[in-house]
Write an enzyme that holds these catalytic residues in place. Structure first.
Site, PDB file in Angstrom:
ATOM      1  N   GLU A  32       0.809  -1.213   0.000  1.00  0.00           N
ATOM      2  CA  GLU A  32       0.000   0.000   0.000  1.00  0.00           C
ATOM      3  C   GLU A  32       0.847   1.271   0.000  1.00  0.00           C
ATOM      4  O   GLU A  32       0.366   2.343   0.346  1.00  0.00           O
ATOM      5  CB  GLU A  32      -0.950  -0.016   1.206  1.00  0.00           C
ATOM      6  CG  GLU A  32      -1.989  -1.116   1.083  1.00  0.00           C
ATOM      7  CD  GLU A  32      -2.899  -1.254   2.281  1.00  0.00           C
ATOM      8  OE1 GLU A  32      -4.044  -1.648   2.073  1.00  0.00           O
ATOM      9  OE2 GLU A  32      -2.462  -0.983   3.418  1.00  0.00           O
ATOM     10  N   HIS A  80      -1.086   3.610   9.280  1.00  0.00           N
ATOM     11  CA  HIS A  80      -2.309   2.946   8.788  1.00  0.00           C
ATOM     12  C   HIS A  80      -2.587   1.739   9.664  1.00  0.00           C
ATOM     13  O   HIS A  80      -1.737   0.845   9.786  1.00  0.00           O
ATOM     14  CB  HIS A  80      -2.128   2.520   7.333  1.00  0.00           C
ATOM     15  CG  HIS A  80      -3.179   1.582   6.835  1.00  0.00           C
ATOM     16  ND1 HIS A  80      -4.524   1.734   7.115  1.00  0.00           N
ATOM     17  CD2 HIS A  80      -3.079   0.457   6.072  1.00  0.00           C
ATOM     18  CE1 HIS A  80      -5.207   0.750   6.551  1.00  0.00           C
ATOM     19  NE2 HIS A  80      -4.351  -0.042   5.915  1.00  0.00           N
TER      20      HIS A  80
END
Length: 232
Positions: free
Chosen positions: A87, A106
């Site tokens: 990501e 995250h």
């Protein structure tokens, strides 16, 4: 490709250590279970970022496992031979859309992800959200896109223009900060706490929305001027 400038590599090594500490803390605190979540820090001087590796148990992570990249998605250093988080494009999109951001956390914490699954923004139910970089008295939800895709990067990159804390629909949460990864992690922890409070408020109130603060009230906060300090 190795970074050769002594000053740069020394500074990046410090950022790698900070990232490793926070990655382990996120796992121990339950915000990132089962190798989930990812982290990055941007070096202001070089513009390079240090990024957590993919699919590695945080308890086994060392600074040597942290990857150095640029904002063109090029890996410049990976001493352990590990790949960066899948990501990473999301992280790069955030840095490109928010030049003030220094660090990104995250997480896949339970209550925050529950709200993300429901596509439910979290409103300002307690005043502490005044410190979360909100502009509309809520933690917004970035529309769903498949993890690891340019579409997710675009969705989150747009959402962080509203707030420092966002939910990712059907996915998790992201917190950013302009100081360091420790402050970004604190915001991520607050997202989870706020989501839990909101959940409990809805449950106790039989599904009825609780009262919330307006953005104008959140923006009125200031350090108490009644507090005085010795004159230097």
């Amino acid at each position: 490709m190795k970074l050769r400038a002594g000053k740069e590599i020394k500074l990046l090594e410090s950022l790698k250590k900070d990232l490793t500490i926070i990655a382990k803390r996120a796992q121990h605190d339950g915000l990132c279970k089962h190798k989930s979540g990812n982290f990055s820090v941007r070096d202001e001087e070089t513009g390079l970022i240090v990024v957590s590796p993919t699919s590695l148990d945080r308890d086994l992570m060392s600074p040597r496992d942290v990857i150095v990249m640029n904002l063109d998605c090029e890996v410049l250093e990976n001493d352990s031979g590990l790949r960066p988080t899948s990501e990473v494009m999301m992280h790069i999109a955030i840095y490109r859309n928010r030049s003030d951001v220094r660090a990104i956390v995250h997480t896949h914490s339970i209550y925050a992800t529950t709200m993300a699954i429901l596509d439910k923004p979290i409103p300002a139910v307690v005043y502490e959200v005044a410190n979360l970089g909100l502009s509309q008295a809520r933690i917004p939800v970035a529309p769903y896109a498949r993890p690891g895709t340019p579409e997710l990067a675009k969705s989150v990159g747009q959402a962080v223009q509203e707030a420092d804390c966002v939910l990712l629909e059907k996915h998790g949460a992201v917190a950013v900060d302009g100081r360091d990864i420790y402050e970004a992690y604190l915001k991520a922890a607050y997202i989870e706490e706020l989501a839990e409070l909101y959940h409990h408020s809805l449950t106790a109130n039989f599904g009825k929305e609780p009262p919330v603060f307006e953005q104008s009230e959140l923006e009125r906060w200031e350090y108490p001027k009644e507090i005085t300090f010795p004159q230097k």
